[in-house]
Write a protein that holds these residues in place. Structure first.
Motif, mmCIF file in Angstrom:
data_model
loop_
_atom_site.group_PDB
_atom_site.id
_atom_site.type_symbol
_atom_site.label_atom_id
_atom_site.label_comp_id
_atom_site.label_asym_id
_atom_site.label_seq_id
_atom_site.Cartn_x
_atom_site.Cartn_y
_atom_site.Cartn_z
ATOM 1 N N THR A 111 15.244 -2.094 -4.686
ATOM 2 C CA THR A 111 16.090 -1.005 -4.893
ATOM 3 C C THR A 111 15.444 0.454 -4.000
ATOM 4 O O THR A 111 16.110 1.294 -3.787
ATOM 5 C CB THR A 111 15.862 -0.567 -6.481
ATOM 6 N N HIS A 112 14.294 0.240 -3.493
ATOM 7 C CA HIS A 112 13.659 1.259 -2.726
ATOM 8 C C HIS A 112 13.370 0.969 -1.359
ATOM 9 O O HIS A 112 13.397 1.772 -0.369
ATOM 10 C CB HIS A 112 12.648 1.998 -3.772
ATOM 11 N N VAL A 113 12.338 -0.002 -1.105
ATOM 12 C CA VAL A 113 11.952 -0.421 0.172
ATOM 13 C C VAL A 113 12.930 -0.523 1.002
ATOM 14 O O VAL A 113 12.906 -0.050 2.202
ATOM 15 C CB VAL A 113 10.806 -1.493 -0.049
ATOM 16 N N LEU A 114 14.021 -1.314 0.757
ATOM 17 C CA LEU A 114 15.193 -1.792 1.687
ATOM 18 C C LEU A 114 15.984 -0.573 1.949
ATOM 19 O O LEU A 114 16.507 -0.697 2.855
ATOM 20 C CB LEU A 114 15.895 -2.631 1.029
ATOM 21 N N ARG A 115 15.822 0.455 1.291
ATOM 22 C CA ARG A 115 16.412 1.953 1.858
ATOM 23 C C ARG A 115 16.038 2.677 2.583
ATOM 24 O O ARG A 115 16.556 3.499 3.187
ATOM 25 C CB ARG A 115 16.785 2.699 0.355
ATOM 26 N N LEU A 116 14.642 2.429 3.040
ATOM 27 C CA LEU A 116 13.957 3.062 3.861
ATOM 28 C C LEU A 116 14.525 2.957 5.481
ATOM 29 O O LEU A 116 14.849 1.898 5.772
ATOM 30 C CB LEU A 116 12.341 2.796 3.931
ATOM 31 N N LEU A 117 14.377 3.895 6.107
ATOM 32 C CA LEU A 117 14.770 3.758 7.404
ATOM 33 C C LEU A 117 13.420 3.349 8.452
ATOM 34 O O LEU A 117 12.526 2.947 7.710
ATOM 35 C CB LEU A 117 14.966 5.329 8.213
ATOM 36 N N LYS A 118 13.660 2.881 9.604
ATOM 37 C CA LYS A 118 12.758 2.152 10.128
ATOM 38 C C LYS A 118 11.450 2.927 10.373
ATOM 39 O O LYS A 118 10.326 2.127 10.035
ATOM 40 C CB LYS A 118 13.105 2.070 11.820
ATOM 41 N N MET A 119 11.301 3.932 10.648
ATOM 42 C CA MET A 119 9.938 4.808 10.740
ATOM 43 C C MET A 119 9.472 4.932 9.573
ATOM 44 O O MET A 119 8.150 4.711 9.505
ATOM 45 C CB MET A 119 10.238 6.127 11.697
ATOM 46 N N ASP A 120 10.079 5.198 8.493
ATOM 47 C CA ASP A 120 9.278 5.179 7.146
ATOM 48 C C ASP A 120 8.845 3.648 6.690
ATOM 49 O O ASP A 120 7.950 3.529 6.033
ATOM 50 C CB ASP A 120 10.444 5.823 6.037
ATOM 51 N N MET A 121 9.657 2.925 7.057
ATOM 52 C CA MET A 121 9.253 1.477 6.668
ATOM 53 C C MET A 121 8.012 1.041 7.214
ATOM 54 O O MET A 121 7.033 0.572 6.677
ATOM 55 C CB MET A 121 10.236 0.496 6.778
ATOM 56 N N ILE A 122 7.868 1.499 8.552
ATOM 57 C CA ILE A 122 6.517 1.167 9.625
ATOM 58 C C ILE A 122 5.472 1.872 8.879
ATOM 59 O O ILE A 122 4.165 1.447 8.831
ATOM 60 C CB ILE A 122 6.908 1.198 10.828
ATOM 61 N N ALA A 123 5.811 3.153 8.464
ATOM 62 C CA ALA A 123 4.665 4.072 8.074
ATOM 63 C C ALA A 123 4.253 3.651 6.769
ATOM 64 O O ALA A 123 2.944 3.724 6.506
ATOM 65 C CB ALA A 123 5.249 5.625 7.829
ATOM 66 N N VAL A 124 4.930 3.036 5.984
ATOM 67 C CA VAL A 124 4.484 2.680 4.446
ATOM 68 C C VAL A 124 3.657 1.304 4.918
ATOM 69 O O VAL A 124 2.664 1.269 4.291
ATOM 70 C CB VAL A 124 5.726 2.069 3.664
ATOM 71 N N LEU A 125 3.877 0.487 5.679
ATOM 72 C CA LEU A 125 2.996 -0.698 5.928
ATOM 73 C C LEU A 125 1.911 -0.117 6.650
ATOM 74 O O LEU A 125 0.604 -0.640 6.420
ATOM 75 C CB LEU A 125 3.822 -1.589 7.299
ATOM 76 N N ASN A 126 1.781 0.727 7.582
ATOM 77 C CA ASN A 126 0.454 1.283 8.027
ATOM 78 C C ASN A 126 -0.434 1.911 7.073
ATOM 79 O O ASN A 126 -1.655 1.560 7.237
ATOM 80 C CB ASN A 126 0.871 2.243 9.314
ATOM 81 N N GLU A 127 0.433 2.708 6.261
ATOM 82 C CA GLU A 127 -0.623 3.300 5.275
ATOM 83 C C GLU A 127 -1.064 2.392 4.214
ATOM 84 O O GLU A 127 -2.336 2.499 3.564
ATOM 85 C CB GLU A 127 0.110 4.303 4.499
ATOM 86 N N LEU A 128 -0.278 1.326 3.849
ATOM 87 C CA LEU A 128 -0.834 0.390 2.937
ATOM 88 C C LEU A 128 -1.933 -0.252 3.491
ATOM 89 O O LEU A 128 -3.018 -0.811 2.792
ATOM 90 C CB LEU A 128 0.227 -0.893 2.566
ATOM 91 N N GLU A 129 -2.095 -0.506 4.838
ATOM 92 C CA GLU A 129 -3.227 -1.319 5.549
ATOM 93 C C GLU A 129 -4.394 -0.254 5.432
ATOM 94 O O GLU A 129 -5.483 -0.824 5.336
ATOM 95 C CB GLU A 129 -2.783 -1.760 6.957
ATOM 96 N N ARG A 130 -4.141 1.029 5.599
ATOM 97 C CA ARG A 130 -5.370 1.813 5.723
ATOM 98 C C ARG A 130 -6.118 1.831 4.258
ATOM 99 O O ARG A 130 -7.224 2.031 4.393
ATOM 100 C CB ARG A 130 -4.793 3.162 6.171
ATOM 101 N N GLN A 131 -4.989 1.993 3.228
ATOM 102 C CA GLN A 131 -5.630 2.146 2.028
ATOM 103 C C GLN A 131 -6.174 0.387 1.443
ATOM 104 O O GLN A 131 -6.445 0.455 0.120
ATOM 105 C CB GLN A 131 -4.463 2.455 0.892
ATOM 106 N N GLU A 132 -6.141 -0.476 2.324
ATOM 107 C CA GLU A 132 -6.665 -1.921 2.080
ATOM 108 C C GLU A 132 -5.734 -2.460 1.017
ATOM 109 O O GLU A 132 -6.492 -3.329 0.268
ATOM 110 C CB GLU A 132 -8.180 -1.791 1.773
ATOM 111 N N GLU A 133 -4.520 -2.084 0.734
ATOM 112 C CA GLU A 133 -3.794 -2.627 -0.185
ATOM 113 C C GLU A 133 -2.929 -4.135 0.851
ATOM 114 O O GLU A 133 -1.769 -3.801 1.061
ATOM 115 C CB GLU A 133 -2.414 -1.900 -0.651
ATOM 116 N N VAL A 134 -3.645 -4.991 1.063
ATOM 117 C CA VAL A 134 -3.098 -5.877 1.998
ATOM 118 C C VAL A 134 -2.189 -6.901 1.400
ATOM 119 O O VAL A 134 -1.168 -7.233 2.015
ATOM 120 C CB VAL A 134 -4.317 -7.094 2.361
ATOM 121 N N SER A 135 -2.230 -7.284 0.180
ATOM 122 C CA SER A 135 -1.201 -7.855 -0.413
ATOM 123 C C SER A 135 0.256 -7.220 -0.434
ATOM 124 O O SER A 135 1.214 -7.857 -0.218
ATOM 125 C CB SER A 135 -1.422 -8.362 -1.802
ATOM 126 N N LEU A 136 0.278 -5.877 -0.668
ATOM 127 C CA LEU A 136 1.467 -5.204 -0.637
ATOM 128 C C LEU A 136 1.960 -4.944 0.955
ATOM 129 O O LEU A 136 2.902 -4.967 1.039
ATOM 130 C CB LEU A 136 1.322 -3.688 -1.282
#
Length: 256
Positions: free
Chosen positions: A99-124
């Motif tokens: 309902t929410h991740v699939l609605r993100l634009l390209k840059m927002d989706m990549i930003a989410v990925l990078n931020e989760l990696e930075r926060q060490e939320e690897v599984s997410l």
């Protein structure tokens, strides 16, 4: 006299026209004070007087340089918080992704990925990566795999790391030396020398020039397994004939 003096300063004709009907003393005093305080001024005309507006630089970069340093968008931040909130509930997490991740634009989706990696939320981060991989704009990129595989290997989640590894190889991507090293070290730490040797064989097929570090990590980890170590040692001596390999006494490992 005042108008003649102002004309020498090359003041625009529109200002001269206005000065002909405005009180001259206030105009001359304003111009004198403005020329002494700043180098640029913009006149604004009113019915009775001329007011000079001063422009000062506040020290911030302007134009694209300032706009380029953008923070994470509100939608991306909302998604990050939601993913972390539902990470322990698989059903709610999958629903939130749809309902929410699939609605993100390209840059927002990549930003989410990078931020989760930075926060060490690897599984997410891995879950978001699988979503990214299904997007129409996705292009195979070894660096998207690299950080995730290394993070999983360091946390001893080798099964998840191998899923990404197999996906990467299906896309004809070869990791760099650091990725090979961390995955080999992860299998050795996990007590799986055979899997470490499989990664080693995959490394020998890589189009990138071989480096010493993964060899040395494997040689050290295979000390209790002399047969496997001899295979790696022979390859190392062929590729790096000028390098020395330290062989500790066999009695230390109970090989005699």
């Amino acid at each position: 006299m005042a108008i003649r003096a102002i004309s020498r300063l090359k003041v625009p004709s529109l200002l001269l026209k206005h000065l002909s009907v405005s009180p001259l003393p206030s105009v001359s005093s304003t111009l004198t004070s403005s020329s002494a305080c700043c180098t640029s001024w913009v006149p604004e005309f009113s019915r009775s007087s001329v007011r000079v507006v001063r422009w000062y630089h506040d020290g911030r970069p302007r134009g694209p340089l300032w706009r380029g340093k953008k923070l994470i968008g509100k939608e991306a931040l909302f998604v990050i918080l939601g993913l972390r909130r539902f990470k322990d509930d698989e059903e709610k997490l999958d629903k939130f992704v749809k309902t929410h991740v699939l609605r993100l634009l390209k840059m927002d989706m990549i930003a989410v990925l990078n931020e989760l990696e930075r926060q060490e939320e690897v599984s997410l981060a891995v879950k978001v990566f699988w979503v990214i991989q299904k997007q129409a704009w996705y292009q195979p990129d070894v660096y998207l795999y690299k950080d995730l595989i290394i993070a999983l290997a360091r946390r001893r989640k080798m099964d998840d790391a191998m899923k990404l590894w197999e996906s990467m190889r299906k896309e004809d991507l070869f990791p760099d030396c650091q990725t090979f090293t961390e995955v080999i070290r992860g299998f050795l730490r996990d007590g799986s020398p055979a899997d470490a040797m499989n990664i080693f064989e995959d490394m020998k097929k890589s189009p990138h020039p071989p480096e010493e570090l993964p060899f040395r990590v494997l040689l050290k980890g295979l000390l209790p397994h002399p047969l496997l170590r001899n295979r790696v040692k022979q390859d190392f001596e062929e590729i790096f004939p000028d390098r020395h390999i330290y062989d500790p006494p066999e009695e230390i490992f109970g090989l005699r």
